[in-house]
Design a protein around this motif. Sequence first.
Motif, PDB file in Angstrom:
ATOM      1  N   ARG A  81      -1.240 -32.956  13.410  1.00  0.00           N
ATOM      2  CA  ARG A  81      -2.147 -33.999  12.956  1.00  0.00           C
ATOM      3  C   ARG A  81      -1.638 -35.346  13.477  1.00  0.00           C
ATOM      4  O   ARG A  81      -0.477 -35.697  13.264  1.00  0.00           O
ATOM      5  CB  ARG A  81      -2.237 -34.031  11.419  1.00  0.00           C
ATOM      6  N   PHE A 102      -3.723 -34.035   3.544  1.00  0.00           N
ATOM      7  CA  PHE A 102      -2.417 -33.441   3.855  1.00  0.00           C
ATOM      8  C   PHE A 102      -1.250 -34.379   3.538  1.00  0.00           C
ATOM      9  O   PHE A 102      -0.101 -33.937   3.497  1.00  0.00           O
ATOM     10  CB  PHE A 102      -2.354 -32.965   5.317  1.00  0.00           C
ATOM     11  N   SER A 123       1.814 -27.510   1.038  1.00  0.00           N
ATOM     12  CA  SER A 123       2.362 -27.341   2.391  1.00  0.00           C
ATOM     13  C   SER A 123       3.750 -26.721   2.379  1.00  0.00           C
ATOM     14  O   SER A 123       4.133 -26.022   3.321  1.00  0.00           O
ATOM     15  CB  SER A 123       2.429 -28.691   3.103  1.00  0.00           C
ATOM     16  N   TYR A 157      -2.277 -24.147   6.185  1.00  0.00           N
ATOM     17  CA  TYR A 157      -2.930 -23.992   7.489  1.00  0.00           C
ATOM     18  C   TYR A 157      -4.446 -23.990   7.327  1.00  0.00           C
ATOM     19  O   TYR A 157      -5.170 -24.660   8.072  1.00  0.00           O
ATOM     20  CB  TYR A 157      -2.460 -22.707   8.162  1.00  0.00           C
ATOM     21  N   LEU A 162      -5.729 -27.487   6.606  1.00  0.00           N
ATOM     22  CA  LEU A 162      -5.798 -28.304   7.816  1.00  0.00           C
ATOM     23  C   LEU A 162      -6.984 -27.908   8.690  1.00  0.00           C
ATOM     24  O   LEU A 162      -7.654 -28.765   9.274  1.00  0.00           O
ATOM     25  CB  LEU A 162      -4.490 -28.181   8.617  1.00  0.00           C
ATOM     26  N   GLN A 163      -7.250 -26.624   8.766  1.00  0.00           N
ATOM     27  CA  GLN A 163      -8.374 -26.145   9.558  1.00  0.00           C
ATOM     28  C   GLN A 163      -9.713 -26.589   8.974  1.00  0.00           C
ATOM     29  O   GLN A 163     -10.671 -26.846   9.702  1.00  0.00           O
ATOM     30  CB  GLN A 163      -8.331 -24.615   9.655  1.00  0.00           C
ATOM     31  N   ASN A 181     -10.226 -29.349   7.457  1.00  0.00           N
ATOM     32  CA  ASN A 181     -10.344 -30.804   7.594  1.00  0.00           C
ATOM     33  C   ASN A 181      -9.934 -31.214   9.006  1.00  0.00           C
ATOM     34  O   ASN A 181      -8.804 -31.635   9.248  1.00  0.00           O
ATOM     35  CB  ASN A 181      -9.472 -31.517   6.569  1.00  0.00           C
ATOM     36  N   GLN A 182     -10.837 -31.039   9.928  1.00  0.00           N
ATOM     37  CA  GLN A 182     -10.549 -31.404  11.312  1.00  0.00           C
ATOM     38  C   GLN A 182     -10.382 -32.920  11.423  1.00  0.00           C
ATOM     39  O   GLN A 182     -11.058 -33.688  10.751  1.00  0.00           O
ATOM     40  CB  GLN A 182     -11.670 -30.927  12.238  1.00  0.00           C
ATOM     41  N   THR A 183      -9.467 -33.332  12.275  1.00  0.00           N
ATOM     42  CA  THR A 183      -9.157 -34.748  12.414  1.00  0.00           C
ATOM     43  C   THR A 183      -9.595 -35.277  13.765  1.00  0.00           C
ATOM     44  O   THR A 183      -9.909 -34.513  14.679  1.00  0.00           O
ATOM     45  CB  THR A 183      -7.643 -34.978  12.243  1.00  0.00           C
TER      46      THR A 183
END
Length: 210
Positions: free
Chosen positions: A14, A54, A100, A149, A152-153, A155-157
């Motif tokens: 990220r 995150f 996390s 994981y 994070l997937q 919530n695309q940045t």
Amino acid sequence: MTSIKRMKGLSISRPIIYGNSATPLHGKKVGDSDHTHRWTISVRGVNNEDISYFVRKVAFKLHDTYENPNRVIEKPPFEVTETGWGEFDIIIKIHFNPVSGEKPLTLYHHLKLHPYEEDGLGNPWPKQKPVTSYSYDEIVFNEPIDTFYNLLQENQTCNIPLKKTPHHQFSLQAEQEEAERIEKAIKSTSQEIAKHRERCKRLEAELSAK
């Protein structure tokens, strides 16, 4: 007890931007202090997008002369605004979402108040123009816990843009230009070293001939 499953062989990153902006107070004093600048230190997404999914909190360690030098920000924007007159190193500790299982990440930033340079056109730095000092970094999570994981997937940045603009200091274009400047500097330095070596050889030969 829920077992922890890590994503073996996988990594995910990220991007973040961290640093400070500063503006002079133009003679205006804060109380009876001798402060000369107002500054803001921050950690944010590339396009100021929300990173709280995150990042749980960010701790900023200021100079000990500040009242309560340990500032902990638990919700966005992750930033601290203060006034002062001197530059110093700020310790930034990023704490991640508890799911996390990751340890906090420590970064260091030197607070910049003065431009120490011209405006890029050879003119003095405009008095009204803020001084900025930001760094781009990518936080890499190696073999993350599966739940993190997935988070994070989901919530695309935003990634850095292809081309630089007045609103985007960091871009793939700027990265390429910087790489080209470094390559040019290395080549120029190598040429200068070669010239000096040849000159030394000639001088040694002349001395040996005497």
